[in-house]
Design an enzyme around this catalytic site. Structure first.
Site, mmCIF file in Angstrom:
data_model
loop_
_atom_site.group_PDB
_atom_site.id
_atom_site.type_symbol
_atom_site.label_atom_id
_atom_site.label_comp_id
_atom_site.label_asym_id
_atom_site.label_seq_id
_atom_site.Cartn_x
_atom_site.Cartn_y
_atom_site.Cartn_z
ATOM 1 N N ASP A 267 38.979 47.672 6.751
ATOM 2 C CA ASP A 267 39.057 47.363 5.339
ATOM 3 C C ASP A 267 38.873 48.670 4.565
ATOM 4 O OD1 ASP A 267 38.998 45.904 2.902
ATOM 5 O OD2 ASP A 267 36.816 45.774 3.015
ATOM 6 N N PHE A 268 39.166 48.652 3.259
ATOM 7 C CA PHE A 268 39.023 49.865 2.456
ATOM 8 C C PHE A 268 37.767 49.828 1.593
ATOM 9 C CE2 PHE A 268 39.795 52.463 -1.329
ATOM 10 C CZ PHE A 268 40.006 53.697 -0.725
ATOM 11 N N ASP A 269 37.755 48.985 0.545
ATOM 12 C CA ASP A 269 36.621 48.947 -0.381
ATOM 13 C C ASP A 269 35.379 48.394 0.314
ATOM 14 O OD1 ASP A 269 37.749 49.593 -3.246
ATOM 15 O OD2 ASP A 269 39.220 48.270 -2.309
ATOM 16 N N ASP B 280 33.751 44.347 5.115
ATOM 17 C CA ASP B 280 32.477 44.074 4.440
ATOM 18 C C ASP B 280 32.418 42.777 3.651
ATOM 19 O OD1 ASP B 280 34.217 44.982 2.263
ATOM 20 O OD2 ASP B 280 32.369 45.182 1.100
#
Length: 294
Positions: free
Chosen positions: A32-34, A214
């Site tokens: 994932d990124f954020d 997350d």
């Protein structure tokens, strides 16, 4: 259905991860990124991966035994501009998928993009009295950001978001909740886990998939990888389909650095016969290849 339990701290699982990799020839690393590569920030446009994460990811991406992919709720164009290196990207929670030189878009989501746009436009008016809200139209999905909205105004934002989606989208759209956001998208059984499954299907046999994320939207990806690989939840100790837990994007960097040294050194680096790729039709419930190239 199995009951979810809190994932174990990663330090308690390193030996098991190394053992799992020792039985494999390749690693598929999906992130994932954020909140994973990049810390959560007040202004989403300002999100950037930490330098340590960029460096560790670059090391892994350069290894011929490792395939890397970014799986994000951001639009495909947005997330590809924020992190460089991986050859595979999924945007809009898996509704867009860039791999093998082309971009595929879920056909149902594509048809409902105009309804998402109308919802975003209507919410701009409905929420104009609310301080600090932000609506992000990502074409296939929309996001209502409430991180900076006063606590006493947040119930109003939630009610208005659901009301507008019901009014404009009816049964075609739905609202889901993430970390201080409301996600608006097509009401179809598709998520990050489906994108991870498509990517994994292209990998050689004996590939171990690892997914690091997350948020609630990452749970479908954890469920996808946990049968043959490892899910790693970033932050919190709530029940999850992931088996492992780390604390923050800083801890993600330490895990990636470990994978780039001890982890991939454990791989059996043979020359496995490539898995034949299914040529099944991808229409409803899957992705269709878009006309534009990546």
């Amino acid at each position: 259905m199995s009951t979810l339990t809190p994932p174990s701290p990663i330090d308690e699982q390193r030996a098991q991860i190394r053992s799992t990799l020792a039985d494999a020839s390749r690693l598929l690393l999906c992130l994932d990124f954020d909140g994973t590569l990049a810390p959560i920030v007040e202004e989403p446009d300002e999100a950037t991966p930490t330098t340590a994460n960029e460096n560790a990811l670059a090391t892994l991406t350069s290894d011929p035994a490792v395939s890397t992919a970014i799986i994000s709720g951001r639009s495909l164009t947005d997330v590809r501009g924020r992190v460089d290196g991986p050859k595979m990207y999924a945007g809009n929670h898996g509704l867009e998928l860039a791999r093998r030189g082309s971009v595929a878009v879920h056909p149902v989501a594509n048809k409902r993009a105009s309804q998402v746009e109308r919802v975003c436009e209507t919410l701009e008016t409905a929420l104009e009295s609310v301080p600090n809200y932000r609506i992000e139209n990502k074409r296939l999905t929309g996001t209502v950001h409430v991180r900076s909205v006063p606590d006493d105004a947040q119930p109003f934002v939630r009610r208005q978001t659901h009301a507008v989606v019901d009014q404009v989208g009816g049964d075609a759209l739905e609202v889901s909740t993430g970390k201080r956001i409301y996600e608006i998208g097509p009401s179809i059984p598709w998520g990050k886990g489906n994108a991870v499954a498509l990517i994994a299907a292209d990998m050689p046999p004996d590939t171990v998939p690892i997914y690091i994320g997350d948020d609630v939207t990452d749970e479908s990806a954890f469920r996808t990888v946990e049968s043959d690989g490892i899910g790693v939840r970033v932050g919190g100790d709530e029940p999850s389909a992931a088996s492992c837990r780390i604390d923050s994007p800083e801890a993600v960097a330490r895990l990636l650095e470990w994978l780039g040294s001890v982890g991939i050194d454990a791989l059996e680096r043979g020359e496995p016969e490539l898995r034949s790729i299914s040529t099944r039709s991808v229409t409803d419930g899957s992705l269709s290849t878009a006309t534009r190239s990546s």
